[in-house]
Design a protein around this motif. Structure first.
Motif, PDB file in Angstrom:
ATOM      1  N   ASP A   1      40.663 -18.890 -19.635  1.00 23.73           N
ATOM      2  CA  ASP A   1      39.069 -18.844 -19.597  1.00 23.73           C
ATOM      3  C   ASP A   1      38.600 -20.291 -19.719  1.00 23.73           C
ATOM      4  O   ASP A   1      38.975 -20.912 -20.467  1.00 23.73           O
ATOM      5  CB  ASP A   1      38.517 -17.963 -20.615  1.00 23.73           C
ATOM      6  N   SER A   2      37.518 -20.929 -18.920  1.00 27.38           N
ATOM      7  CA  SER A   2      36.976 -22.077 -19.176  1.00 27.38           C
ATOM      8  C   SER A   2      35.532 -21.914 -18.443  1.00 27.38           C
ATOM      9  O   SER A   2      35.111 -21.046 -17.643  1.00 27.38           O
ATOM     10  CB  SER A   2      37.787 -23.091 -18.331  1.00 27.38           C
ATOM     11  N   PRO A   3      34.412 -22.850 -18.997  1.00 26.68           N
ATOM     12  CA  PRO A   3      33.235 -22.752 -18.552  1.00 26.68           C
ATOM     13  C   PRO A   3      33.098 -23.046 -16.928  1.00 26.68           C
ATOM     14  O   PRO A   3      32.091 -22.726 -16.421  1.00 26.68           O
ATOM     15  CB  PRO A   3      32.608 -24.216 -19.410  1.00 26.68           C
ATOM     16  N   GLU A   4      34.105 -23.912 -16.322  1.00 24.18           N
ATOM     17  CA  GLU A   4      34.014 -24.332 -15.410  1.00 24.18           C
ATOM     18  C   GLU A   4      34.440 -23.147 -14.169  1.00 24.18           C
ATOM     19  O   GLU A   4      33.750 -22.729 -13.193  1.00 24.18           O
ATOM     20  CB  GLU A   4      34.932 -25.462 -14.839  1.00 24.18           C
ATOM     21  N   THR A   5      35.139 -22.323 -14.382  1.00 25.20           N
ATOM     22  CA  THR A   5      35.598 -21.105 -13.752  1.00 25.20           C
ATOM     23  C   THR A   5      35.566 -19.792 -14.163  1.00 25.20           C
ATOM     24  O   THR A   5      35.371 -18.850 -13.293  1.00 25.20           O
ATOM     25  CB  THR A   5      37.373 -21.173 -13.611  1.00 25.20           C
ATOM     26  N   GLY A   6      35.201 -19.538 -15.295  1.00 23.42           N
ATOM     27  CA  GLY A   6      34.578 -18.139 -15.869  1.00 23.42           C
ATOM     28  C   GLY A   6      35.673 -17.817 -16.838  1.00 23.42           C
ATOM     29  O   GLY A   6      36.558 -18.240 -17.383  1.00 23.42           O
ATOM     30  N   ARG A   7      35.702 -16.264 -16.826  1.00 25.98           N
ATOM     31  CA  ARG A   7      36.634 -15.287 -17.665  1.00 25.98           C
ATOM     32  C   ARG A   7      37.508 -14.383 -16.792  1.00 25.98           C
ATOM     33  O   ARG A   7      36.805 -14.067 -15.876  1.00 25.98           O
ATOM     34  CB  ARG A   7      35.781 -14.569 -18.826  1.00 25.98           C
ATOM     35  N   PHE A   8      38.569 -14.355 -17.573  1.00 25.39           N
ATOM     36  CA  PHE A   8      39.676 -13.318 -16.819  1.00 25.39           C
ATOM     37  C   PHE A   8      40.230 -12.301 -17.594  1.00 25.39           C
ATOM     38  O   PHE A   8      40.249 -12.616 -18.839  1.00 25.39           O
ATOM     39  CB  PHE A   8      40.808 -14.310 -16.070  1.00 25.39           C
ATOM     40  N   ALA A   9      40.632 -11.281 -17.081  1.00 23.72           N
ATOM     41  CA  ALA A   9      41.459 -10.406 -17.737  1.00 23.72           C
ATOM     42  C   ALA A   9      42.322  -9.844 -16.660  1.00 23.72           C
ATOM     43  O   ALA A   9      42.088  -9.741 -15.538  1.00 23.72           O
ATOM     44  CB  ALA A   9      40.545  -9.189 -18.277  1.00 23.72           C
ATOM     45  N   ARG A  10      43.627  -9.188 -17.178  1.00 17.61           N
ATOM     46  CA  ARG A  10      44.499  -8.478 -16.267  1.00 17.61           C
ATOM     47  C   ARG A  10      44.681  -6.992 -16.748  1.00 17.61           C
ATOM     48  O   ARG A  10      44.805  -6.827 -17.754  1.00 17.61           O
ATOM     49  CB  ARG A  10      45.760  -9.378 -16.214  1.00 17.61           C
ATOM     50  N   ILE A  11      44.881  -6.296 -15.652  1.00 17.68           N
ATOM     51  CA  ILE A  11      45.275  -5.041 -15.780  1.00 17.68           C
ATOM     52  C   ILE A  11      46.202  -4.664 -14.386  1.00 17.68           C
ATOM     53  O   ILE A  11      46.531  -5.390 -13.717  1.00 17.68           O
ATOM     54  CB  ILE A  11      44.119  -3.895 -15.540  1.00 17.68           C
ATOM     55  N   HIS A  12      46.850  -3.220 -14.611  1.00 15.71           N
ATOM     56  CA  HIS A  12      47.626  -2.547 -13.498  1.00 15.71           C
ATOM     57  C   HIS A  12      47.074  -1.405 -13.150  1.00 15.71           C
ATOM     58  O   HIS A  12      46.554  -0.824 -13.879  1.00 15.71           O
ATOM     59  CB  HIS A  12      49.103  -2.820 -13.872  1.00 15.71           C
ATOM     60  N   ASP A  13      47.212  -1.073 -11.862  1.00 17.17           N
ATOM     61  CA  ASP A  13      46.698   0.326 -11.441  1.00 17.17           C
ATOM     62  C   ASP A  13      47.709   0.958 -11.879  1.00 17.17           C
ATOM     63  O   ASP A  13      49.192   0.747 -12.162  1.00 17.17           O
ATOM     64  CB  ASP A  13      46.290   0.182 -10.097  1.00 17.17           C
ATOM     65  N   PRO A  14      47.851   2.515 -11.486  1.00 15.95           N
ATOM     66  CA  PRO A  14      48.851   3.382 -11.921  1.00 15.95           C
ATOM     67  C   PRO A  14      50.160   3.153 -11.243  1.00 15.95           C
ATOM     68  O   PRO A  14      51.255   3.661 -11.548  1.00 15.95           O
ATOM     69  CB  PRO A  14      48.039   4.807 -11.431  1.00 15.95           C
ATOM     70  N   GLU A  15      50.068   2.654 -10.019  1.00 19.30           N
ATOM     71  CA  GLU A  15      51.342   2.149  -9.393  1.00 19.30           C
ATOM     72  C   GLU A  15      51.904   0.968  -9.426  1.00 19.30           C
ATOM     73  O   GLU A  15      52.904   0.287  -9.098  1.00 19.30           O
ATOM     74  CB  GLU A  15      51.131   2.423  -7.750  1.00 19.30           C
ATOM     75  N   GLY A  16      51.300   0.121 -10.769  1.00 23.70           N
ATOM     76  CA  GLY A  16      51.820  -0.934 -11.303  1.00 23.70           C
ATOM     77  C   GLY A  16      51.390  -2.111 -10.539  1.00 23.70           C
ATOM     78  O   GLY A  16      51.923  -3.365 -10.675  1.00 23.70           O
ATOM     79  N   ASN A  17      50.598  -2.363  -9.502  1.00 21.75           N
ATOM     80  CA  ASN A  17      49.839  -3.531  -8.805  1.00 21.75           C
ATOM     81  C   ASN A  17      48.958  -4.188  -9.657  1.00 21.75           C
ATOM     82  O   ASN A  17      48.098  -3.804 -10.554  1.00 21.75           O
ATOM     83  CB  ASN A  17      49.164  -2.707  -7.671  1.00 21.75           C
TER      84      ASN A  17
END
Length: 118
Positions: free
Chosen positions: A92-108
C-alpha cells in the motif's frame, strides 16, 4: 463494495458455471449470462511480467486485478465467506492505493485494488 472496472478477461475453467456464480456471489461481478457490464472510469493496467516473477504464483500465467471501492468492507465480507485474504502494508502507498489478494475456487490469483482517495 464490488468490482468497478476491467476491460475484459477470458480464461478456461474446470467448472465455468460454478466459477461464474462464485464471482457474482463473492465479488459482485454481474450475474452469470450477463457477459458485459458498464464500469466506472479509471485506469486499467496492462503489464506483462518476466516469466520468473514472484508478483503472483509461479504456477499461474496471469493474475486478475480488480478495482474496488470499500476495500475494508469487501475484505470483511470475503473473510466472512471463508475466503482467505492476504494483505501487506508493503503493498500500500498513498500514490497507488491499497491492495489485497485472494484466490478464486480454482486457485486463480485475484488482486483487489482500491485506488487512492482523490
Amino acid at each position: 463494495m464490488g468490482v468497478t472496472g476491467i476491460g475484459g478477461l477470458f480464461f478456461r475453467a474446470r467448472d465455468p458455471d460454478a466459477l461464474k456464480a462464485w464471482y457474482q456471489e463473492t465479488l459482485g461481478v454481474p450475474a452469470p449470462g450477463a457477459w458485459m457490464f458498464d464500469q466506472q472510469a479509471g485506469p486499467t493496467v496492462f503489464a506483462p511480467f518476466k516469466a520468473d516473477t514472484d508478483y503472483f504464483p509461479a504456477d499461474r500465467q496471469w493474475m486478475l486485478n480488480l478495482r474496488v471501492e470499500g476495500l475494508d468492507e469487501l475484505l470483511e465480507s470475503l473473510r466472512g465467506a471463508g475466503v482467505e485474504v492476504i494483505t501487506s502494508a508493503d503493498w500500500d502507498s498513498p500514490e497507488t492505493g491499497r491492495f489485497a489478494r485472494i484466490h478464486d475456487p480454482e486457485g486463480n490469483p485475484i488482486e483487489l485494488w482500491e485506488m487512492p482517495a482523490e
